[in-house]
Scaffold this motif. Structure first.
Motif, PDB file in Angstrom:
ATOM      1  N   PRO A 250      42.276  38.414  39.170  1.00 59.48           N
ATOM      2  CA  PRO A 250      42.276  37.983  40.342  1.00 59.48           C
ATOM      3  C   PRO A 250      40.881  36.776  40.181  1.00 59.48           C
ATOM      4  CG  PRO A 250      41.183  40.011  40.294  1.00 59.48           C
ATOM      5  CD  PRO A 250      42.330  39.786  39.061  1.00 59.48           C
ATOM      6  N   ASN A 251      40.670  35.744  40.878  1.00 56.08           N
ATOM      7  CA  ASN A 251      39.508  34.925  40.919  1.00 56.08           C
ATOM      8  C   ASN A 251      38.183  35.506  40.830  1.00 56.08           C
ATOM      9  OD1 ASN A 251      41.183  32.619  40.469  1.00 56.08           O
ATOM     10  ND2 ASN A 251      41.349  31.972  42.581  1.00 56.08           N
ATOM     11  N   LYS A 252      37.921  36.446  41.907  1.00 53.72           N
ATOM     12  CA  LYS A 252      36.696  37.021  41.649  1.00 53.72           C
ATOM     13  C   LYS A 252      36.608  38.088  40.660  1.00 53.72           C
ATOM     14  CE  LYS A 252      35.741  36.225  46.891  1.00 53.72           C
ATOM     15  NZ  LYS A 252      35.777  37.036  48.098  1.00 53.72           N
ATOM     16  N   GLY A 253      35.398  38.152  40.075  1.00 50.80           N
ATOM     17  CA  GLY A 253      34.950  39.212  39.021  1.00 50.80           C
ATOM     18  C   GLY A 253      35.123  38.501  37.889  1.00 50.80           C
ATOM     19  N   ILE A 254      34.936  39.520  36.834  1.00 52.18           N
ATOM     20  CA  ILE A 254      35.082  38.698  35.366  1.00 52.18           C
ATOM     21  C   ILE A 254      36.073  38.084  34.871  1.00 52.18           C
ATOM     22  CG2 ILE A 254      33.024  40.676  34.608  1.00 52.18           C
ATOM     23  CD1 ILE A 254      35.294  42.019  32.912  1.00 52.18           C
ATOM     24  N   TRP A 255      36.170  37.128  34.249  1.00 56.88           N
ATOM     25  CA  TRP A 255      37.166  36.494  33.602  1.00 56.88           C
ATOM     26  C   TRP A 255      37.902  35.973  34.768  1.00 56.88           C
ATOM     27  CZ3 TRP A 255      37.764  41.236  30.365  1.00 56.88           C
ATOM     28  CH2 TRP A 255      36.717  41.247  29.258  1.00 56.88           C
ATOM     29  N   GLY A 256      37.641  35.649  35.919  1.00 60.03           N
ATOM     30  CA  GLY A 256      38.338  35.390  36.956  1.00 60.03           C
ATOM     31  C   GLY A 256      39.129  34.016  36.683  1.00 60.03           C
ATOM     32  N   GLY A 257      40.385  34.250  37.063  1.00 61.37           N
ATOM     33  CA  GLY A 257      41.703  33.342  37.024  1.00 61.37           C
ATOM     34  C   GLY A 257      42.036  33.421  35.620  1.00 61.37           C
ATOM     35  N   LEU A 258      41.650  34.016  34.614  1.00 59.93           N
ATOM     36  CA  LEU A 258      42.282  34.046  33.245  1.00 59.93           C
ATOM     37  C   LEU A 258      43.361  35.015  33.148  1.00 59.93           C
ATOM     38  CD1 LEU A 258      39.103  33.458  30.997  1.00 59.93           C
ATOM     39  CD2 LEU A 258      40.418  31.719  32.106  1.00 59.93           C
ATOM     40  N   TRP A 259      44.187  34.920  31.972  1.00 62.86           N
ATOM     41  CA  TRP A 259      45.079  35.736  31.785  1.00 62.86           C
ATOM     42  C   TRP A 259      44.692  36.823  30.620  1.00 62.86           C
ATOM     43  CZ3 TRP A 259      50.188  35.304  33.885  1.00 62.86           C
ATOM     44  CH2 TRP A 259      50.179  34.347  34.461  1.00 62.86           C
ATOM     45  N   SER A 260      45.086  38.240  30.888  1.00 63.77           N
ATOM     46  CA  SER A 260      44.319  39.119  30.057  1.00 63.77           C
ATOM     47  C   SER A 260      45.411  40.513  30.013  1.00 63.77           C
ATOM     48  CB  SER A 260      43.121  39.630  30.805  1.00 63.77           C
ATOM     49  OG  SER A 260      42.533  40.576  29.763  1.00 63.77           O
ATOM     50  N   PHE A 261      45.047  41.302  28.996  1.00 65.32           N
ATOM     51  CA  PHE A 261      45.934  42.396  29.026  1.00 65.32           C
ATOM     52  C   PHE A 261      45.607  43.452  30.224  1.00 65.32           C
ATOM     53  CE2 PHE A 261      44.554  41.561  24.424  1.00 65.32           C
ATOM     54  CZ  PHE A 261      45.813  40.964  23.967  1.00 65.32           C
ATOM     55  N   GLU A 262      46.580  44.328  30.484  1.00 62.26           N
ATOM     56  CA  GLU A 262      46.294  45.203  31.198  1.00 62.26           C
ATOM     57  C   GLU A 262      45.256  46.137  30.972  1.00 62.26           C
ATOM     58  OE1 GLU A 262      48.893  48.995  33.300  1.00 62.26           O
ATOM     59  OE2 GLU A 262      49.916  47.276  32.774  1.00 62.26           O
ATOM     60  N   GLU A 263      44.575  46.619  32.125  1.00 59.81           N
ATOM     61  CA  GLU A 263      43.457  47.442  31.597  1.00 59.81           C
ATOM     62  C   GLU A 263      43.633  48.445  32.613  1.00 59.81           C
ATOM     63  OE1 GLU A 263      39.501  46.295  33.926  1.00 59.81           O
ATOM     64  OE2 GLU A 263      40.120  44.585  32.551  1.00 59.81           O
ATOM     65  N   CYS A 264      42.913  49.754  32.234  1.00 58.84           N
ATOM     66  CA  CYS A 264      42.776  50.866  32.897  1.00 58.84           C
ATOM     67  C   CYS A 264      41.579  51.713  32.429  1.00 58.84           C
ATOM     68  CB  CYS A 264      44.207  51.804  32.577  1.00 58.84           C
ATOM     69  SG  CYS A 264      44.444  52.380  30.934  1.00 58.84           S
ATOM     70  N   ASN A 265      41.309  52.882  33.090  1.00 59.31           N
ATOM     71  CA  ASN A 265      40.236  53.653  32.651  1.00 59.31           C
ATOM     72  C   ASN A 265      40.607  54.439  31.314  1.00 59.31           C
ATOM     73  OD1 ASN A 265      38.936  53.107  35.250  1.00 59.31           O
ATOM     74  ND2 ASN A 265      40.163  54.740  36.215  1.00 59.31           N
ATOM     75  N   GLU A 266      39.456  54.954  31.037  1.00 53.87           N
ATOM     76  CA  GLU A 266      39.370  55.654  29.569  1.00 53.87           C
ATOM     77  C   GLU A 266      39.778  57.046  29.662  1.00 53.87           C
ATOM     78  OE1 GLU A 266      36.860  55.372  25.210  1.00 53.87           O
ATOM     79  OE2 GLU A 266      35.916  55.771  27.251  1.00 53.87           O
ATOM     80  N   ASN A 267      40.978  57.347  29.910  1.00 57.48           N
ATOM     81  CA  ASN A 267      41.181  58.827  30.005  1.00 57.48           C
ATOM     82  C   ASN A 267      42.893  58.873  29.691  1.00 57.48           C
ATOM     83  OD1 ASN A 267      42.487  59.503  32.717  1.00 57.48           O
ATOM     84  ND2 ASN A 267      40.834  58.264  33.443  1.00 57.48           N
ATOM     85  N   ASP A 268      43.363  60.163  29.249  1.00 61.20           N
ATOM     86  CA  ASP A 268      44.559  60.313  28.842  1.00 61.20           C
ATOM     87  C   ASP A 268      45.584  59.980  30.271  1.00 61.20           C
ATOM     88  OD1 ASP A 268      43.878  60.488  26.238  1.00 61.20           O
ATOM     89  OD2 ASP A 268      43.900  62.626  26.219  1.00 61.20           O
ATOM     90  N   LYS A 320      50.598  32.762  19.263  1.00 59.96           N
ATOM     91  CA  LYS A 320      50.260  31.600  18.511  1.00 59.96           C
ATOM     92  C   LYS A 320      50.663  30.507  19.504  1.00 59.96           C
ATOM     93  CE  LYS A 320      50.952  33.156  13.938  1.00 59.96           C
ATOM     94  NZ  LYS A 320      51.684  33.087  12.748  1.00 59.96           N
ATOM     95  N   ASN A 321      49.608  29.535  19.480  1.00 54.91           N
ATOM     96  CA  ASN A 321      49.793  28.334  20.279  1.00 54.91           C
ATOM     97  C   ASN A 321      49.872  28.446  21.866  1.00 54.91           C
ATOM     98  OD1 ASN A 321      49.652  26.619  18.107  1.00 54.91           O
ATOM     99  ND2 ASN A 321      51.975  27.076  17.714  1.00 54.91           N
ATOM    100  N   LEU A 322      49.125  29.523  22.295  1.00 59.49           N
ATOM    101  CA  LEU A 322      49.345  29.802  23.723  1.00 59.49           C
ATOM    102  C   LEU A 322      48.433  28.875  24.341  1.00 59.49           C
ATOM    103  CD1 LEU A 322      50.165  32.209  25.482  1.00 59.49           C
ATOM    104  CD2 LEU A 322      47.807  33.205  25.217  1.00 59.49           C
ATOM    105  N   SER A 323      49.191  28.511  25.488  1.00 57.45           N
ATOM    106  CA  SER A 323      48.483  27.359  26.428  1.00 57.45           C
ATOM    107  C   SER A 323      47.765  27.820  27.625  1.00 57.45           C
ATOM    108  CB  SER A 323      49.505  26.317  26.891  1.00 57.45           C
ATOM    109  OG  SER A 323      50.681  27.073  27.820  1.00 57.45           O
ATOM    110  N   LEU A 324      47.792  29.250  27.893  1.00 55.37           N
ATOM    111  CA  LEU A 324      47.066  30.064  28.980  1.00 55.37           C
ATOM    112  C   LEU A 324      45.618  30.013  28.613  1.00 55.37           C
ATOM    113  CD1 LEU A 324      49.762  32.529  30.109  1.00 55.37           C
ATOM    114  CD2 LEU A 324      49.416  30.479  31.100  1.00 55.37           C
ATOM    115  N   GLY A 325      44.726  30.382  29.626  1.00 54.86           N
ATOM    116  CA  GLY A 325      43.337  30.524  29.223  1.00 54.86           C
ATOM    117  C   GLY A 325      43.352  31.840  29.315  1.00 54.86           C
ATOM    118  N   VAL A 326      42.733  32.471  28.327  1.00 53.28           N
ATOM    119  CA  VAL A 326      42.198  33.897  27.995  1.00 53.28           C
ATOM    120  C   VAL A 326      40.920  34.091  27.636  1.00 53.28           C
ATOM    121  CG1 VAL A 326      44.657  34.256  27.343  1.00 53.28           C
ATOM    122  CG2 VAL A 326      42.943  33.925  25.555  1.00 53.28           C
TER     123      VAL A 326
END
Length: 341
Positions: A250-268, A320-326
């Motif tokens: 999402p545009n708000k928050g850290i790395w707003g508008g960039l492409w990233s891996f899925e994230e989740c909390n640190e528990n099994d 490789k050669n990724l055109s997206l902003g990460v």
């Protein structure tokens, strides 16, 4: 004209920076605007190559306005504070629609552009149009704090108000562009934070901090707060082609508008549920080394987990050669994956 501005203008003739990529003759206000936004929170040495790539891809305001936001963010990736890039893009569209593509020359109109504050507006208009407007970036705050021995940190509204008054007092009515560049250059190259070159400083004879040998005490330091730490898990889904799954943040928050891996909390439980929801046939392959990424207000610990996701197609990309902003941590992991695969 004050003694400070007079001494600075004399010094600038021989020692000022005149060959930065955004300095040209005739003056290009678009280049100045882009550079001033990039220079918010970022040093010149870092900005130069980003600026060159940005201008090569978006040579004018119209080109920037027509660009897709993802393309703008891709060229900004690694420079940080990504709202600056989104605001540049928004402003370019405003300038095209409201001013016919011509950058406004009126202070209130420039100040109204997204991402432009008092100092940035003053810098643009003084450097591009020689308007007698003060600036107060980090370098100027340091110079004036030492020259006048201003007590207190400029995070205080009273101190900031005093510094603005001093900035206005010293800004000359003529040769404002040269003066503005000169005081920024002095702070960046001579009146530096840790090792000021006071002997070679053109304004040292009247600098109160130098006279009293207290230059390292100014500007006063802000009381440091212990930065909190947070932890997240990056779920790095890979398919049979070693493509990875990316989702736009999402545009708000850290790395707003960039492409990233899925994230989740640190528990099994959360990790297993997230993987199951993504692909019921997915399975964990490996956990990569945990690492820390620091922001201005907190430290973020990242635990990368590589997950095999058979058949994954939608949202999967070659690294490789990724055109997206990460974000920088995602780029770091991608480089590691390329070396493994």
């Amino acid at each position: 004209m004050t003694k400070l501005s007079d001494d600075l203008l004399d010094w600038f003739k021989k020692h000022g920076r005149k060959n930065l990529p955004w300095q040209s003759s005739p003056v290009n206000v678009y280049h100045i605007w882009v550079s001033e936004v990039m220079l918010q929170q970022t040093q010149v040495a870092t900005v130069i190559e980003y600026f060159k790539r940005f201008i090569f891809n978006f040579p004018n305001i119209a080109a920037l306005a027509q660009a897709h936001e993802d393309d703008v963010l891709a060229l900004w990736a690694g420079l940080g504070y990504y709202s600056r890039a989104r605001n540049l893009h928004k402003s370019a569209n405003i300038i095209v629609s409201k001013y016919g593509g011509d950058f406004p020359q009126n202070y209130p109109e420039v100040l109204a552009l997204p991402g432009v504050g008092d100092s940035t507006a003053g810098a643009i208009l003084s450097l591009a149009y020689n308007q007698p407007l003060p600036i107060l970036d980090g370098n100027v705050k340091r110079v004036l704090s030492r020259y006048h021995r201003v007590n207190g940190h400029y995070s205080s509204s009273d101190v900031l108000k005093k510094l603005w008054a001093l900035a206005s007092h010293h800004t000359p009515q003529k040769n404002t562009a040269k003066y503005t560049q000169a005081i920024m250059d002095l702070g960046a190259t001579v009146c530096t934070q840790r090792s000021p070159s006071c002997i070679s400083c053109p304004i040292c004879k009247h600098c109160e901090a130098y006279i009293t040998e207290t230059q390292l005490n100014y500007p006063h330091k802000k009381l440091k707060k212990v930065r909190p730490e947070k932890t997240i898990v990056f779920l790095i889904y890979q398919n049979e082609k070693n493509e990875v799954y990316l989702e736009k943040r999402p545009n708000k928050g850290i790395w707003g508008g960039l492409w990233s891996f899925e994230e989740c909390n640190e528990n099994d439980h959360d990790i297993n549920e997230a993987i199951k929801n993504h692909n019921k046939d997915a399975k964990i392959l490996a956990s990569l080394t945990r690492f820390k990424h620091s922001f201005s207000h907190y430290h973020l610990w990242i635990n990368p987990i590589v997950v095999f996701s058979p058949g994954g197609l939608d949202g999967y990309y070659q690294t490789k050669n990724l055109s997206l902003g990460v974000p920088a941590p995602v780029k770091k992991i991608m480089i590691l994956l390329d070396s493994i695969n």
